[in-house]
Design a protein around this motif. Sequence first.
Motif, PDB file in Angstrom:
ATOM      1  N   ARG B  83      56.387  76.698  35.222  1.00 17.05           N
ATOM      2  CA  ARG B  83      57.556  76.202  35.949  1.00 17.05           C
ATOM      3  C   ARG B  83      58.825  76.404  35.112  1.00 17.05           C
ATOM      4  O   ARG B  83      59.882  76.757  35.618  1.00 17.05           O
ATOM      5  CB  ARG B  83      57.343  74.716  36.256  1.00 17.05           C
ATOM      6  CG  ARG B  83      58.137  74.179  37.422  1.00 17.05           C
ATOM      7  CD  ARG B  83      57.585  72.818  37.867  1.00 17.05           C
ATOM      8  NE  ARG B  83      57.215  71.973  36.743  1.00 17.05           N
ATOM      9  CZ  ARG B  83      58.073  71.221  36.050  1.00 17.05           C
ATOM     10  NH1 ARG B  83      59.345  71.188  36.387  1.00 17.05           N
ATOM     11  NH2 ARG B  83      57.651  70.472  35.049  1.00 17.05           N
ATOM     12  N   LYS B  84      58.711  76.183  33.807  1.00 14.80           N
ATOM     13  CA  LYS B  84      59.909  76.275  32.956  1.00 14.80           C
ATOM     14  C   LYS B  84      60.372  77.715  32.778  1.00 14.80           C
ATOM     15  O   LYS B  84      61.573  77.990  32.827  1.00 14.80           O
ATOM     16  CB  LYS B  84      59.631  75.618  31.603  1.00 14.80           C
ATOM     17  CG  LYS B  84      59.395  74.114  31.776  1.00 14.80           C
ATOM     18  CD  LYS B  84      59.750  73.300  30.570  1.00 14.80           C
ATOM     19  CE  LYS B  84      59.685  71.813  30.912  1.00 14.80           C
ATOM     20  NZ  LYS B  84      58.304  71.254  30.792  1.00 14.80           N
ATOM     21  N   ILE B  85      59.428  78.640  32.592  1.00 14.84           N
ATOM     22  CA  ILE B  85      59.823  80.046  32.450  1.00 14.84           C
ATOM     23  C   ILE B  85      60.446  80.524  33.756  1.00 14.84           C
ATOM     24  O   ILE B  85      61.461  81.216  33.770  1.00 14.84           O
ATOM     25  CB  ILE B  85      58.608  80.923  32.070  1.00 14.84           C
ATOM     26  CG1 ILE B  85      58.078  80.492  30.686  1.00 14.84           C
ATOM     27  CG2 ILE B  85      58.976  82.400  32.070  1.00 14.84           C
ATOM     28  CD1 ILE B  85      56.886  81.307  30.189  1.00 14.84           C
ATOM     29  N   GLN B  86      59.827  80.124  34.859  1.00 18.20           N
ATOM     30  CA  GLN B  86      60.355  80.460  36.190  1.00 18.20           C
ATOM     31  C   GLN B  86      61.819  80.021  36.311  1.00 18.20           C
ATOM     32  O   GLN B  86      62.682  80.789  36.738  1.00 18.20           O
ATOM     33  CB  GLN B  86      59.513  79.706  37.230  1.00 18.20           C
ATOM     34  CG  GLN B  86      59.848  80.017  38.661  1.00 18.20           C
ATOM     35  CD  GLN B  86      58.637  80.615  39.377  1.00 18.20           C
ATOM     36  OE1 GLN B  86      57.524  80.543  38.888  1.00 18.20           O
ATOM     37  NE2 GLN B  86      58.872  81.215  40.515  1.00 18.20           N
ATOM     38  N   GLU B  87      62.089  78.798  35.880  1.00 18.03           N
ATOM     39  CA  GLU B  87      63.448  78.259  35.984  1.00 18.03           C
ATOM     40  C   GLU B  87      64.413  79.047  35.094  1.00 18.03           C
ATOM     41  O   GLU B  87      65.526  79.383  35.512  1.00 18.03           O
ATOM     42  CB  GLU B  87      63.451  76.771  35.595  1.00 18.03           C
ATOM     43  CG  GLU B  87      64.752  76.082  35.940  1.00 18.03           C
ATOM     44  CD  GLU B  87      64.611  74.559  36.003  1.00 18.03           C
ATOM     45  OE1 GLU B  87      63.457  74.060  36.055  1.00 18.03           O
ATOM     46  OE2 GLU B  87      65.664  73.886  36.000  1.00 18.03           O
ATOM     47  N   LEU B  88      63.983  79.340  33.869  1.00 14.93           N
ATOM     48  CA  LEU B  88      64.854  80.088  32.945  1.00 14.93           C
ATOM     49  C   LEU B  88      65.172  81.480  33.495  1.00 14.93           C
ATOM     50  O   LEU B  88      66.309  81.950  33.397  1.00 14.93           O
ATOM     51  CB  LEU B  88      64.190  80.192  31.564  1.00 14.93           C
ATOM     52  CG  LEU B  88      64.117  78.875  30.775  1.00 14.93           C
ATOM     53  CD1 LEU B  88      63.232  79.031  29.535  1.00 14.93           C
ATOM     54  CD2 LEU B  88      65.518  78.410  30.367  1.00 14.93           C
ATOM     55  N   LEU B  89      64.158  82.136  34.084  1.00 19.65           N
ATOM     56  CA  LEU B  89      64.395  83.457  34.670  1.00 19.65           C
ATOM     57  C   LEU B  89      65.293  83.344  35.898  1.00 19.65           C
ATOM     58  O   LEU B  89      66.205  84.158  36.093  1.00 19.65           O
ATOM     59  CB  LEU B  89      63.067  84.123  35.051  1.00 19.65           C
ATOM     60  CG  LEU B  89      62.146  84.521  33.895  1.00 19.65           C
ATOM     61  CD1 LEU B  89      60.837  85.091  34.433  1.00 19.65           C
ATOM     62  CD2 LEU B  89      62.825  85.536  32.970  1.00 19.65           C
ATOM     63  N   ALA B  90      65.054  82.319  36.711  1.00 17.21           N
ATOM     64  CA  ALA B  90      65.803  82.168  37.958  1.00 17.21           C
ATOM     65  C   ALA B  90      67.297  81.999  37.680  1.00 17.21           C
ATOM     66  O   ALA B  90      68.122  82.720  38.252  1.00 17.21           O
ATOM     67  CB  ALA B  90      65.270  80.973  38.750  1.00 17.21           C
ATOM     68  N   ILE B  91      67.645  81.084  36.777  1.00 18.69           N
ATOM     69  CA  ILE B  91      69.079  80.788  36.600  1.00 18.69           C
ATOM     70  C   ILE B  91      69.818  81.916  35.888  1.00 18.69           C
ATOM     71  O   ILE B  91      71.030  81.984  35.945  1.00 18.69           O
ATOM     72  CB  ILE B  91      69.318  79.448  35.867  1.00 18.69           C
ATOM     73  CG1 ILE B  91      68.697  79.456  34.480  1.00 18.69           C
ATOM     74  CG2 ILE B  91      68.802  78.279  36.695  1.00 18.69           C
ATOM     75  CD1 ILE B  91      68.987  78.198  33.695  1.00 18.69           C
ATOM     76  N   THR B  92      69.089  82.827  35.246  1.00 14.99           N
ATOM     77  CA  THR B  92      69.775  83.987  34.663  1.00 14.99           C
ATOM     78  C   THR B  92      69.545  85.241  35.508  1.00 14.99           C
ATOM     79  O   THR B  92      69.682  86.370  35.021  1.00 14.99           O
ATOM     80  CB  THR B  92      69.319  84.231  33.205  1.00 14.99           C
ATOM     81  OG1 THR B  92      67.904  84.079  33.124  1.00 14.99           O
ATOM     82  CG2 THR B  92      69.970  83.240  32.262  1.00 14.99           C
ATOM     83  N   LYS B  93      69.209  85.023  36.784  1.00 14.54           N
ATOM     84  CA  LYS B  93      69.076  86.099  37.775  1.00 14.54           C
ATOM     85  C   LYS B  93      68.044  87.162  37.386  1.00 14.54           C
ATOM     86  O   LYS B  93      68.166  88.317  37.771  1.00 14.54           O
ATOM     87  CB  LYS B  93      70.432  86.783  38.006  1.00 14.54           C
ATOM     88  CG  LYS B  93      71.449  85.888  38.710  1.00 14.54           C
ATOM     89  CD  LYS B  93      72.608  86.728  39.173  1.00 14.54           C
ATOM     90  CE  LYS B  93      73.706  85.898  39.828  1.00 14.54           C
ATOM     91  NZ  LYS B  93      74.960  86.663  39.952  1.00 14.54           N
ATOM     92  N   LEU B  94      67.065  86.768  36.592  1.00 16.51           N
ATOM     93  CA  LEU B  94      66.079  87.750  36.138  1.00 16.51           C
ATOM     94  C   LEU B  94      64.843  87.802  37.029  1.00 16.51           C
ATOM     95  O   LEU B  94      64.030  88.713  36.922  1.00 16.51           O
ATOM     96  CB  LEU B  94      65.676  87.461  34.687  1.00 16.51           C
ATOM     97  CG  LEU B  94      66.769  87.780  33.655  1.00 16.51           C
ATOM     98  CD1 LEU B  94      66.421  87.187  32.297  1.00 16.51           C
ATOM     99  CD2 LEU B  94      66.982  89.288  33.549  1.00 16.51           C
TER     100      LEU B  94
END
Lengths: 111, 111, 144, 144
Positions: B83-94
């Motif tokens: 969940r955390k990696i998903q969030e980090l990728l999501a907010i940096t448009k990755l």
Amino acid sequence: MKIETRTVGDVKILDCSGRITLGEGTMVVRNTVRELVNADNKKIILNLAEVNYIDSSGIGELVSTYTTVTNNGGQLKLLGLTRKIQELLAITKLLTVFQTYEEERKALESF
Amino acid sequence: MKIETRTVGDVKILDCSGRITLGEGTMVVRNTVRELVNADNKKIILNLAEVNYIDSSGIGELVSTYTTVTNNGGQLKLLGLTRKIQELLAITKLLTVFQTYEEERKALESF
Amino acid sequence: MNNTANEVEVSICSALDNLELIQVLTDSLTCFMHFDEDSAHWIGMSVRESVTNAIQHGNKLDVHKKVDVRFEVLPDRISITVKDQGAGFRVDEIPSPLDSANLLKPSGRGIFYIRTFMDEAEFRCPSEGGTEVYMMKKKSNQGE
Amino acid sequence: MNNTANEVEVSICSALDNLELIQVLTDSLTCFMHFDEDSAHWIGMSVRESVTNAIQHGNKLDVHKKVDVRFEVLPDRISITVKDQGAGFRVDEIPSPLDSANLLKPSGRGIFYIRTFMDEAEFRCPSEGGTEVYMMKKKSNQGE
Ligand SMILES: Nc1ncnc2c1ncn2[C@@H]1O[C@H](COP(=O)(O)OP(=O)(O)O)[C@@H](O)[C@H]1O
Ligand SMILES: Nc1ncnc2c1ncn2[C@@H]1O[C@H](COP(=O)(O)OP(=O)(O)O)[C@@H](O)[C@H]1O
């Protein structure tokens, strides 16, 4: 800090777990023992095997407990000392004061 | 940080576990992927399910890995985002850059 | 002071609840320093005892008075200083808990434990007031 | 400053190994404060990012330069200040990692993450030099 009280014949066994430190921990011991003594229980075993932390107030509380029980004509035995509690009692010359046991059976037979 | 490499047909699956943070963690990813790419592997899956901590350098390392694999004419897929990696990728448009999968079977079929 | 030492300074108000904060900080430092489990335990207990004294006997539970704890993290040792804003005391006047007259007293063992478990322990009354306890523990060479 | 706040000040030398020290201290504070697991994680990561920047970009890994981290522990929030002894920088000149030109860059996301996960984040160049990063996170009311 948590204490569960068991009854074996006329002996009360107090299974202590957690921390016996200044404040909450020492209070739980004091109140539980006081209640038993007030109900005129004479044979009490404190099982300390699951006590993972004790400070000087906790050691002091064991001494108070000893005095309370003895003054009421009862006997207090300590069961399952951890290596650390053993060391704390030893260096303050308290191992000579307390009767300590490794096995519950032996502690029960000692009364 | 630890990576175990499995081979399924012509696909390499890298099971990552631990932390991908600046220094040791990012280096392990970089070196492992570089070796596979140098041996001309074209289909690589990074399984991140057991990665319990990643920092911005770790996210950057995922991007570098993507570039390295793609520049060699290969394909990189991410599997088992926490969940955390998903969030980090999501907010940096990755999340739009990477192809990500929840199931290994689906990731394998996607090549 | 060593130029490449790491330092941690904690300032807490004098409430016993904050003992847990000091405990977790001490534990994380000894863990970071890879002290063996026993040493880490005794360091944690010694710090707890001295902060308990600072809160209780020194600052008398006045939440507006501070206890300052300073850890100095060196490659081979940790040193800890605990300061309070109390009236101070003379450590050489403290009765020994080993005297047979004191054996069954419910208190008075904290300082004795600190002295036993730490490699160095000093109890000072600095001119600006309060009590300052200095403690030091070296890492053993085992498993290093 | 609040009179009943607890404070923790850490001074480390500029080696990346010390990130673990900062991480364990931060984790023990957020645990003591009963932050929910997610908030605790993001606070820990934000502190780690800013200390990483202070060590790398600020002090350029010079072990004789210090990074000072100050935690203020309040009942409803934690605030953290990270100071280095570097040349400082202008945060408004830092490119956005969301610009399509930067999307595939291997770095440049740390400050963006700090801003996203903390309730407040300020990047200052104090007159005495270096960079000072101020961050604050409130406790949510859930489960309180
Ligand atoms: N920080 C302090 N300020 C004032 N007096 C102190 C302080 N620390 C210890 N003392 C004195 O020393 C005595 C012995 O302390 P200690 O050995 O820790 O046992 P205890 O706290 O159980 O009494 C205390 O009772 C107190 O009178
Ligand atoms: N403490 C600092 N001192 C000097 N420059 C800094 C500092 N923190 C950040 N910077 C500058 O801001 C840029 C962006 O930082 P950041 O978003 O954390 O990404 P990264 O560290 O991956 O480059 C850095 O590359 C650096 O130029």
